[in-house]
Design a protein around this motif. Structure first.
Motif, PDB file in Angstrom:
ATOM      1  N   CYS A 195       0.855  -1.197   0.000  1.00 54.20           N
ATOM      2  CA  CYS A 195       0.000   0.000   0.000  1.00 54.20           C
ATOM      3  C   CYS A 195       0.883   1.236   0.000  1.00 54.20           C
ATOM      4  N   PRO A 196       0.676   2.194  -0.914  1.00 51.38           N
ATOM      5  CA  PRO A 196       1.564   3.358  -0.976  1.00 51.38           C
ATOM      6  C   PRO A 196       1.570   4.204   0.288  1.00 51.38           C
ATOM      7  N   ARG A 197       0.424   4.342   0.939  1.00 49.37           N
ATOM      8  CA  ARG A 197       0.401   5.115   2.184  1.00 49.37           C
ATOM      9  C   ARG A 197       1.237   4.422   3.258  1.00 49.37           C
ATOM     10  N   CYS A 198       1.126   3.108   3.354  1.00 45.34           N
ATOM     11  CA  CYS A 198       1.925   2.354   4.318  1.00 45.34           C
ATOM     12  C   CYS A 198       3.406   2.394   3.957  1.00 45.34           C
ATOM     13  N   LEU A 199       3.716   2.322   2.674  1.00 46.22           N
ATOM     14  CA  LEU A 199       5.117   2.363   2.249  1.00 46.22           C
ATOM     15  C   LEU A 199       5.764   3.678   2.648  1.00 46.22           C
ATOM     16  N   ARG A 200       5.046   4.780   2.507  1.00 46.21           N
ATOM     17  CA  ARG A 200       5.593   6.074   2.924  1.00 46.21           C
ATOM     18  C   ARG A 200       5.900   6.081   4.423  1.00 46.21           C
ATOM     19  N   ILE A 201       4.985   5.556   5.225  1.00 44.47           N
ATOM     20  CA  ILE A 201       5.206   5.498   6.666  1.00 44.47           C
ATOM     21  C   ILE A 201       6.422   4.625   6.992  1.00 44.47           C
ATOM     22  N   ALA A 202       6.542   3.478   6.310  1.00 40.86           N
ATOM     23  CA  ALA A 202       7.656   2.566   6.570  1.00 40.86           C
ATOM     24  C   ALA A 202       9.002   3.228   6.281  1.00 40.86           C
ATOM     25  N   VAL A 203       9.078   4.005   5.204  1.00 40.93           N
ATOM     26  CA  VAL A 203      10.326   4.683   4.868  1.00 40.93           C
ATOM     27  C   VAL A 203      10.663   5.736   5.920  1.00 40.93           C
ATOM     28  N   ILE A 204       9.688   6.553   6.307  1.00 41.96           N
ATOM     29  CA  ILE A 204       9.908   7.555   7.353  1.00 41.96           C
ATOM     30  C   ILE A 204      10.360   6.873   8.644  1.00 41.96           C
ATOM     31  N   HIS A 205       9.689   5.792   9.009  1.00 46.06           N
ATOM     32  CA  HIS A 205      10.018   5.026  10.210  1.00 46.06           C
ATOM     33  C   HIS A 205      11.482   4.583  10.181  1.00 46.06           C
ATOM     34  N   SER A 206      11.955   4.093   9.041  1.00 49.98           N
ATOM     35  CA  SER A 206      13.346   3.653   8.922  1.00 49.98           C
ATOM     36  C   SER A 206      14.322   4.822   8.928  1.00 49.98           C
ATOM     37  N   LEU A 207      13.967   5.911   8.248  1.00 52.22           N
ATOM     38  CA  LEU A 207      14.835   7.084   8.247  1.00 52.22           C
ATOM     39  C   LEU A 207      15.054   7.610   9.663  1.00 52.22           C
ATOM     40  N   LEU A 208      14.044   7.494  10.491  1.00 47.98           N
ATOM     41  CA  LEU A 208      14.130   7.975  11.868  1.00 47.98           C
ATOM     42  C   LEU A 208      14.763   6.948  12.810  1.00 47.98           C
ATOM     43  N   GLY A 209      14.963   5.724  12.334  1.00 52.03           N
ATOM     44  CA  GLY A 209      15.560   4.695  13.172  1.00 52.03           C
ATOM     45  C   GLY A 209      14.685   4.283  14.334  1.00 52.03           C
ATOM     46  N   LEU A 210      13.386   4.110  14.080  1.00 50.99           N
ATOM     47  CA  LEU A 210      12.436   3.854  15.163  1.00 50.99           C
ATOM     48  C   LEU A 210      12.069   2.382  15.325  1.00 50.99           C
ATOM     49  N   GLU A 211      12.898   1.487  14.806  1.00 53.00           N
ATOM     50  CA  GLU A 211      12.561   0.073  14.845  1.00 53.00           C
ATOM     51  C   GLU A 211      12.310  -0.436  16.260  1.00 53.00           C
ATOM     52  N   GLU A 212      13.051   0.057  17.238  1.00 56.51           N
ATOM     53  CA  GLU A 212      12.872  -0.388  18.622  1.00 56.51           C
ATOM     54  C   GLU A 212      11.931   0.509  19.416  1.00 56.51           C
ATOM     55  N   VAL A 213      11.591   1.654  18.871  1.00 59.09           N
ATOM     56  CA  VAL A 213      10.784   2.645  19.593  1.00 59.09           C
ATOM     57  C   VAL A 213       9.298   2.500  19.271  1.00 59.09           C
ATOM     58  N   VAL A 214       9.004   2.298  17.995  1.00 58.55           N
ATOM     59  CA  VAL A 214       7.623   2.102  17.541  1.00 58.55           C
ATOM     60  C   VAL A 214       7.599   0.801  16.742  1.00 58.55           C
TER      61      VAL A 214
ATOM     62  N   ALA B 222       8.104  11.826  13.378  1.00 58.35           N
ATOM     63  CA  ALA B 222       9.284  12.673  13.218  1.00 58.35           C
ATOM     64  C   ALA B 222       9.420  13.684  14.349  1.00 58.35           C
ATOM     65  N   ARG B 223       8.322  14.267  14.744  1.00 55.70           N
ATOM     66  CA  ARG B 223       8.387  15.357  15.729  1.00 55.70           C
ATOM     67  C   ARG B 223       8.416  14.878  17.165  1.00 55.70           C
ATOM     68  N   ARG B 224       7.851  13.712  17.454  1.00 53.97           N
ATOM     69  CA  ARG B 224       7.796  13.237  18.836  1.00 53.97           C
ATOM     70  C   ARG B 224       8.856  12.192  19.159  1.00 53.97           C
ATOM     71  N   PHE B 225       9.316  11.451  18.137  1.00 50.03           N
ATOM     72  CA  PHE B 225      10.300  10.406  18.393  1.00 50.03           C
ATOM     73  C   PHE B 225      11.601  10.612  17.613  1.00 50.03           C
ATOM     74  N   GLY B 226      11.676  11.651  16.818  1.00 50.83           N
ATOM     75  CA  GLY B 226      12.810  11.803  15.918  1.00 50.83           C
ATOM     76  C   GLY B 226      13.879  12.757  16.385  1.00 50.83           C
ATOM     77  N   ALA B 227      13.998  12.993  17.686  1.00 53.44           N
ATOM     78  CA  ALA B 227      15.032  13.903  18.194  1.00 53.44           C
ATOM     79  C   ALA B 227      16.414  13.373  17.814  1.00 53.44           C
ATOM     80  N   GLY B 228      17.228  14.234  17.219  1.00 51.18           N
ATOM     81  CA  GLY B 228      18.557  13.843  16.799  1.00 51.18           C
ATOM     82  C   GLY B 228      18.588  13.120  15.467  1.00 51.18           C
ATOM     83  N   SER B 229      17.410  12.890  14.859  1.00 45.33           N
ATOM     84  CA  SER B 229      17.334  12.226  13.562  1.00 45.33           C
ATOM     85  C   SER B 229      17.250  13.281  12.460  1.00 45.33           C
ATOM     86  N   PRO B 230      17.302  12.856  11.206  1.00 45.22           N
ATOM     87  CA  PRO B 230      17.227  13.829  10.105  1.00 45.22           C
ATOM     88  C   PRO B 230      16.005  14.721  10.208  1.00 45.22           C
TER      89      PRO B 230
END
Length: 294
Positions: A45-64, A124-132
């Motif tokens: 699903c394109p909407r899910c794919l966008r979320i998955a990419v953002i999730h990886s860019l932020l390095g949130l695998e263990e957080v969310v 990005a705004r709540r869990f992405g401190a120190g991330s891109p």
């Protein structure tokens, strides 16, 4: 347009049923706590794919944590039956389809949001401190503009250009709109590395997924000449190839799932452009299945 073109089922997405937001402290109700929230995504699903990419860019695998869903929904109206209990717990006798994406709250067992742009921004705004800085300060309007351009100028225009039940004038007008959008993006990317300048942002995620859909889904509806004209934007497709090689992008591509999801929703035969692939997306997908996040 070939008479053999596919006729797609309507692809309108239902209006998001849940629009909760993650706040910055306990007074917000839904506040940012590691491993409190969970994403439910189908990478086809394109909407899910966008979320998955953002999730990886932020390095949130263990957080969310992420729960991956099948490429093809197993229920009516695009429903994933495994999501039905979440929807029922969040809205008594919920009448709509239990669709992805979903951001859920493991503490309450209820849904926070099904609105992809809000989910991405809150991560990005709540869990992405120190991330891109995926949402640069002062660029909200431009980011939203890119999102709308991808939705209307690429996705919707490509769908209209490939409708076998539309007349030639309507298809030609839609193709002209699509090509105008691609030319404007081509010009922008000829002058800069990314859409908003020299740094990767959420706007690039929006566009990249739009280009994935254009080449892996909408191409099946278009004739060969149209696909060749779409491919004739070298800066745009070089950019798509470069991002596909990024470890937060290409590994999320479920090409087989995208194809199965698409053909499950289409009627008719292929158009001539189906054989004219623009990018070798498979070159950027790791061998073997992706690990299933917990």
């Amino acid at each position: 347009m070939s008479a053999r073109a596919l006729t797609a089922l309507p692809s309108a997405h239902p209006a998001p049923a849940f629009r909760g937001r993650i706040g910055c402290d306990a007074r917000s109700g839904h506040y940012a706590v590691p491993r409190r929230y969970r994403l439910h995504l189908s990478l086809a699903c394109p909407r899910c794919l966008r979320i998955a990419v953002i999730h990886s860019l932020l390095g949130l695998e263990e957080v969310v944590p992420v729960t991956l869903l099948p490429a093809v929904p197993d229920g009516p109206a695009g429903e994933h039956s495994s999501l039905r209990p979440l929807y029922e717990a969040s809205a008594h006798r919920y009448p709509g389809a239990a669709v992805a994406p979903v951001l859920s709250d493991d503490w309450s067992g209820r849904i926070v949001s099904t609105h992809a742009p809000d989910i991405m921004r809150d991560m990005a705004r709540r869990f992405g401190a120190g991330s891109p800085a995926l949402y640069p300060q002062g660029a909200d309007g431009e980011t939203e503009g890119i999102r709308s351009l991808c939705a209307q100028g690429i996705d919707a225009a490509a769908q209209r250009a490939g409708r076998a039940d539309a007349d030639a004038e309507e298809r030609d007008a839609a193709l002209a709109s699509l090509l105008w959008t691609l030319r404007s993006l081509e010009g922008r990317l000829a002058r800069r590395e990314y859409l908003l300048g020299e740094q990767l942002s959420a706007a690039d995620v929006e566009l990249w997924v739009g280009l994935v859909q254009l080449d892996t889904v909408h191409r099946w509806h278009l004739d060969a000449v149209a696909v060749q004209r779409i491919a004739d934007h070298p800066h745009l497709w070089a950019y798509a190839r470069r991002l596909a090689a990024h470890p937060a992008f290409g590994p999320h591509l479920d090409l087989d799932g995208i194809a199965r999801r698409h053909h499950a929703r289409c009627r008719g035969l292929e158009a001539a452009g189906a054989a004219v692939q623009i990018l070798d997306w498979a070159a950027h997908v790791p061998d073997g299945p992706m690990p299933r996040p917990c």
